[in-house]
Design an enzyme around this catalytic site. Structure first.
Site, PDB file in Angstrom:
ATOM      1  N   GLY B  69       0.799  -1.212   0.000  1.00 27.28           N
ATOM      2  CA  GLY B  69       0.000   0.000   0.000  1.00 27.28           C
ATOM      3  C   GLY B  69       0.826   1.254   0.000  1.00 27.28           C
ATOM      4  N   THR B  70       0.742   2.005  -1.079  1.00 24.13           N
ATOM      5  CA  THR B  70       1.412   3.300  -1.133  1.00 24.13           C
ATOM      6  C   THR B  70       1.090   3.953  -2.469  1.00 24.13           C
ATOM      7  OG1 THR B  70       3.532   4.392  -0.797  1.00 24.13           O
ATOM      8  CG2 THR B  70       3.516   2.546  -2.279  1.00 24.13           C
ATOM      9  N   THR B  71       1.444   5.229  -2.593  1.00 30.40           N
ATOM     10  CA  THR B  71       1.529   5.851  -3.918  1.00 30.40           C
ATOM     11  C   THR B  71       2.804   6.652  -3.969  1.00 30.40           C
ATOM     12  OG1 THR B  71      -0.855   6.181  -3.818  1.00 30.40           O
ATOM     13  CG2 THR B  71       0.323   7.269  -5.607  1.00 30.40           C
ATOM     14  N   ASP B  86       3.437   9.513  -0.837  1.00 32.35           N
ATOM     15  CA  ASP B  86       2.540   9.682   0.316  1.00 32.35           C
ATOM     16  C   ASP B  86       3.290   9.200   1.554  1.00 32.35           C
ATOM     17  OD1 ASP B  86       0.630   6.807   1.056  1.00 32.35           O
ATOM     18  OD2 ASP B  86       2.417   6.860  -0.212  1.00 32.35           O
ATOM     19  N   LYS B 102       9.054   7.877   2.828  1.00 33.80           N
ATOM     20  CA  LYS B 102       9.222   6.899   1.751  1.00 33.80           C
ATOM     21  C   LYS B 102      10.260   7.323   0.731  1.00 33.80           C
ATOM     22  CE  LYS B 102       4.558   5.264   2.373  1.00 33.80           C
ATOM     23  NZ  LYS B 102       3.290   4.836   1.799  1.00 33.80           N
TER      24      LYS B 102
END
Lengths: 250, 273
Positions: B69-71, B86, B102
């Site tokens: 899960g991430t962008t 994010d 990140k």
């Protein structure tokens, strides 16, 4: 004293010598002369060709080896050892290109060869490589470079140097004659290399092998004819210089 | 071995650690950390099979979910490279934190983004940072972006099939100009003008593709990156928190901002009317 400390490579003598390494350097002094010159836009390597036996095919004796498109080296000492070093260096050039996506710098490949040589001076069961190498080439930034390595694994940058038999004589000649003028143009640098070799090579141009790298151009080996024409030019210049001298005297 | 019991995985043959190479090898600085593997692989336990037995599967009863899960996104434009990520970290459906960084700052001219398994990303990119530093010390010049991304992708290739999960973009400015590479756990390495990774990447691509021009000005580029992350966090439940944005310029990167996505989303709503 020496007899007790020169058998194993991994043993220092009481006065701090590694005798095997020094004996390897003696082996280098027995090899045929090689000279390297760093010009402004050109690097030149010249070697003395040992005269071959009548039935031997001359082409199989190559003392100047390309390591990559932009780097080449000449050596003095044990030919068999040199073959191994050249093979490893060629592989490292390609491996570097593959991993880093850039051709090696001359300093990098010299450092690799020197590290390889040093590793063999510090492990048991092996002897040092009996060669000194002159490594020349151009880096990406267009600067010409000349490095020399020796069996102990040290390397230094030089403007001009000679290794092998009679290296001292040739180096003294270079020290006297390497000036801004003599390396100003490519042809002058080539002539300087040939003149340096002619000091110690018997029977002139037939026993000289020459290679040059110009900026952004691949290695060029000179043919026997080209070397001969250079030697003829040099002889002419010598005669003219002597005539001028004798005129002055009169 | 308690962990093995909790996971319900079958106990294979005796788990004994042993590094692969028997020969005495000093890695030397030309192997770029590859000749001696960094992690000891347990002998007798095949990592790919071990992972299959743990994967989310009705028959197996869900044990460990490898959620990514991430962008994150990055794009090149005329003034350099924009990197925007994010900051939400999730463990399954649980939001562990909204303040993850990140982006790893490898050196003043190199950035790496992280998506996928947080531990894998952090470990391997810090290892990459160590190799980049050693390269600089040994060779007297900074490593190129292509070389750095190649090192990371070679590390991934070495552990291919063993369950690493990492999608990363290596961005920098070197002697060849601005550089942007996408590297993932399969060893894929792609050079490109625009990338987005993570579960929210499709939403980010939508916004980026509709607004991108190579001749954007810096403020326009920041606005584009910001908007892409915000819209992705709005729709993707695994992304959220803050937009962390960096601008890679010729003389190094600068951190542009760290803005809360919920505030930004409300502002966008207002301007839309």
């Amino acid at each position: 004293m020496e007899a007790r400390y020169d058998r194993a490579i991994t043993v220092f003598s009481p006065d701090g010598h590694l005798f095997q390494v020094e004996y390897a350097q003696e082996a280098v002094k027995k090899g045929s002369t090689a000279v390297g010159i760093r010009g402004t836009d050109i690097v030149v390597l010249g070697v003395e060709k040992k005269s071959v036996a009548k039935l031997q095919d001359e082409r199989t004796v190559r003392k100047i080896c390309a390591l990559d498109d932009h780097v080449c080296m000449a050596f003095a000492g044990l030919t068999a050892d040199a073959r191994i070093v050249v093979n490893r260096a060629r592989m490292e050039c390609q491996s570097h290109k593959l991993t880093v996506e850039d051709p090696v710098t001359v300093e990098y490949i010299t450092r690799f060869i020197a590290t390889l040589k040093q590793r063999y001076t510090q492990s048991n069961g092996r002897r040092p490589f009996g060669i000194s190498a002159l490594i020349v080439g151009f880096d990406d930034d267009g600067i010409p470079r000349l490095y020399q390595t020796d069996p102990s694994g040290t390397y230094h940058a030089w403007k001009a140097n000679a290794i092998g038999r009679s290296a001292k004589t040739v180096r003294e000649f270079l020290e006297k004659n390497y000036t801004e003028d003599t390396i100003a143009t490519d042809s002058e640098a080539i002539k300087l290399a040939i003149r340096a070799l002619l000091e110690v090579v018997q029977s002139g141009g037939k026993n000289i092998e020459l290679a040059i790298i110009r900026r952004n151009q691949p290695l060029k080996m000179f043919s026997a004819k080209e070397i001969e024409s250079q030697v003829v030019d040099i002889e002419k210049e010598k005669e003219e210089a002597e005539k001028k001298k004798s005129k002055k005297l009169i | 071995m308690a962990l093995l019991e909790v996971c319900g995985a079958s106990w294979g043959s005796q788990v004994s650690c042993g590094t692969k190479s028997g020969r005495r090898q000093d890695p030397g600085h030309y192997s770029f950390s590859l000749r001696t593997p960094e992690l000891a692989v347990p002998r007798g336990l095949q990592p790919p099979e071990f992972l299959c037995s743990l994967e989310a599967d009705a028959a197996n009863q869900v044990r460990i979910e490898m959620a990514h899960g991430t962008t994150t996104l990055a794009f090149k434009f005329q003034h350099g490279v924009i990197v925007a990520v994010d900051s939400r970290a999730t463990a399954g459906n649980y939001i562990s934190t909204l303040h993850v960084n990140k982006v790893i700052e490898i050196n003043p001219y190199l950035l790496g983004t992280m998506s996928g398994c947080a531990a894998d990303c952090q470990y391997w990119e810090r290892l990459l940072a160590k190799e980049c530093r050693l390269y600089r010390l040994r060779n007297g010049e900074r490593i190129t972006v292509s070389a750095a991304s190649k090192l990371l992708s070679n590390m991934m290739c070495q552990y291919r099939g063993m369950g690493l999960s990492m999608g990363s973009m290596i961005c920098g400015w070197d002697k060849k100009g601005p550089g942007l590479y996408y590297v993932d756990e399969n060893g894929t390495r792609l050079s490109g003008t625009m990338f987005s990774t993570g579960s929210g990447n499709s939403y980010a691509y939508g916004v980026l593709d509709s607004g991108y021009r190579p001749d954007l000005g810096p403020q326009e580029a920041y606005a584009l990156g910001r908007r892409a992350i915000v819209h992705a966090t709005h729709r993707d439940s695994y992304s959220g928190g803050f937009v962390n944005m960096y601008h890679m310029k010729e003389d190094g990167w600068v951190k542009v901002e760290s803005s809360d996505v919920s505030n930004l989303f409300h502002e966008y709503l207002k301007t839309q009317g």
